[in-house]
Design a protein around this motif. Structure first.
Motif, PDB file in Angstrom:
ATOM      1  N   ASP A  32      -2.367  -6.598  -8.913  1.00  0.00           N
ATOM      2  CA  ASP A  32      -3.168  -5.624  -8.176  1.00  0.00           C
ATOM      3  C   ASP A  32      -2.442  -4.290  -8.077  1.00  0.00           C
ATOM      4  OD1 ASP A  32      -5.197  -7.449  -7.783  1.00  0.00           O
ATOM      5  OD2 ASP A  32      -4.343  -8.207  -5.915  1.00  0.00           O
ATOM      6  N   ILE A  33      -1.126  -4.335  -7.991  1.00  0.00           N
ATOM      7  CA  ILE A  33      -0.341  -3.095  -7.967  1.00  0.00           C
ATOM      8  C   ILE A  33      -0.183  -2.543  -9.377  1.00  0.00           C
ATOM      9  CG2 ILE A  33       1.994  -2.186  -7.650  1.00  0.00           C
ATOM     10  CD1 ILE A  33       2.178  -3.687  -5.082  1.00  0.00           C
ATOM     11  N   ARG A  67       0.840  -1.204   0.000  1.00  0.00           N
ATOM     12  CA  ARG A  67       0.000   0.000   0.000  1.00  0.00           C
ATOM     13  C   ARG A  67       0.875   1.254   0.000  1.00  0.00           C
ATOM     14  NH1 ARG A  67      -3.245  -3.212   3.450  1.00  0.00           N
ATOM     15  NH2 ARG A  67      -2.347  -2.266   5.337  1.00  0.00           N
ATOM     16  N   VAL A 112       2.220   1.736  -3.536  1.00  0.00           N
ATOM     17  CA  VAL A 112       1.212   2.295  -4.434  1.00  0.00           C
ATOM     18  C   VAL A 112       1.077   3.802  -4.208  1.00  0.00           C
ATOM     19  CG1 VAL A 112      -1.262   2.361  -4.953  1.00  0.00           C
ATOM     20  CG2 VAL A 112      -0.082   0.159  -4.739  1.00  0.00           C
ATOM     21  N   ARG A 143      -3.171  -0.865 -10.969  1.00  0.00           N
ATOM     22  CA  ARG A 143      -3.682   0.310 -10.239  1.00  0.00           C
ATOM     23  C   ARG A 143      -2.867   1.564 -10.496  1.00  0.00           C
ATOM     24  NH1 ARG A 143      -4.018  -1.375  -4.108  1.00  0.00           N
ATOM     25  NH2 ARG A 143      -4.423   0.850  -3.874  1.00  0.00           N
ATOM     26  N   VAL A 144      -1.605   1.421 -10.881  1.00  0.00           N
ATOM     27  CA  VAL A 144      -0.731   2.594 -10.947  1.00  0.00           C
ATOM     28  C   VAL A 144      -0.327   2.974 -12.364  1.00  0.00           C
ATOM     29  CG1 VAL A 144       0.162   2.148  -8.637  1.00  0.00           C
ATOM     30  CG2 VAL A 144       1.376   1.216 -10.625  1.00  0.00           C
ATOM     31  N   GLU A 201      -6.803  -6.905 -18.362  1.00  0.00           N
ATOM     32  CA  GLU A 201      -7.382  -7.767 -17.319  1.00  0.00           C
ATOM     33  C   GLU A 201      -8.508  -8.616 -17.872  1.00  0.00           C
ATOM     34  OE1 GLU A 201      -8.365  -7.339 -12.586  1.00  0.00           O
ATOM     35  OE2 GLU A 201      -8.935  -5.681 -13.907  1.00  0.00           O
ATOM     36  N   ASP A 212      -1.442   3.425 -16.783  1.00  0.00           N
ATOM     37  CA  ASP A 212      -2.547   3.667 -17.707  1.00  0.00           C
ATOM     38  C   ASP A 212      -2.367   2.933 -19.040  1.00  0.00           C
ATOM     39  OD1 ASP A 212      -1.207   6.897 -17.471  1.00  0.00           O
ATOM     40  OD2 ASP A 212      -0.639   5.478 -19.020  1.00  0.00           O
TER      41      ASP A 212
END
Length: 273
Positions: A232-233, A209, A212, A236-237, A259, A239
């Protein structure tokens, strides 16, 4: 006297000869790989890879073990230059440049294995990183409190969220804190693009966390490309995502597109997805 002009017959250009490899670079391109290949004997660890990263873009390269991700990073930074293809950094062909020249131009990289001075403090590691990419890096004069290198070191401590342990010996840090320090060192000297090689490897949920949050706090104008197994990391970070398989590009798209891609799920994501 009239000049005599010798006319030559036009050279025939085979259909399809003008390819993307010869297309002009866009003004917004930070990193462009054109048909990059890295071979070790008969083995093509990276095979004809083309990728474009825009200025300020956050990009991920995913793939299972052996997909060629780290070899691609080695080619970009110059540790193992490509055996074919070209690499452009903000419009300049850097394919033949040694690693230290690429660093001077604003390209940085972290590694899977920590490259830290374990017997020095956090502050001293960051100070050495600042001096290593700046002018006067061979000076023996000690920098005072008002020296630009000292101020830049404090700025990195703040940006890497390590001010509270600035004087702690690196060997005493938790693994996640060492990863944060590596990112802080990569930020020295105002880089234009950073290659992050599996920054979340071995981190606890709390440390992930924090990672991130740190990646999300990087300046909007700064590009980065990360290799990461923790989806998951990664999703999320960034584009934009490229998935590699057996040294080649399998898919490129947005995090949502990657995904939801059935072939990517089957080859890379496995039963978890």
């Amino acid at each position: 006297m009239a000049s005599i002009v010798q006319l030559r017959p036009p050279v025939a250009v085979p259909q399809g000869a003008v390819t993307a490899a010869r297309a002009p670079l866009a003004s917004s391109d930070a990193l462009v790989l054109r048909n990059v290949t890295r071979a070790f004997g008969a083995l093509r660890a990276v095979d004809d890879v083309s990728v474009s990263v825009s200025a300020g873009q956050k990009y991920a390269i995913l793939g299972s073990n052996g997909a060629g991700k780290t070899t691609l990073f080695n080619a970009i930074i110059g540790d193992f230059p490509p055996t074919a293809g070209r690499i452009f950094f903000f419009g300049e062909d850097i394919t033949e440049l040694p690693p230290h020249e690429r660093i001077r131009k604003g390209l940085r990289r972290t590694y899977q294995s920590s490259l830290l001075f374990r017997d020095l403090s956090v502050r001293d590691n960051l100070f050495l990183a600042v001096r290593g990419v700046g002018n006067g890096r061979f000076s023996l004069r000690r920098a005072g409190a008002g020296h630009p290198s000292t101020r830049a070191t404090q700025d990195l401590l703040d940006r890497a969220r390590l001010s509270h342990i600035a004087d702690e010996r690196v060997a005493n840090l938790a693994h996640g804190q060492q990863r944060q320090l590596e990112i802080g060192m990569a930020l020295a000297g105002a880089p234009r693009l950073i290659l992050f090689d599996e920054p979340a490897a071995g981190l606890s949920p709390v440390e992930r966390r924090e990672l991130v949050a740190l990646l999300g706090s990087l300046p909007a104008h700064m590009s980065f490309v990360l290799i990461e197994h923790d989806l998951d990391i990664a999703l999320r970070v960034v584009d934009r995502v490229t998935v590699m398989h057996n040294g080649r590009v399998l898919r490129t798209g947005s995090p949502a597109e990657i995904e939801g891609d059935a072939q990517v799920q089957a080859i890379y994501m496995g039963s978890k997805h």
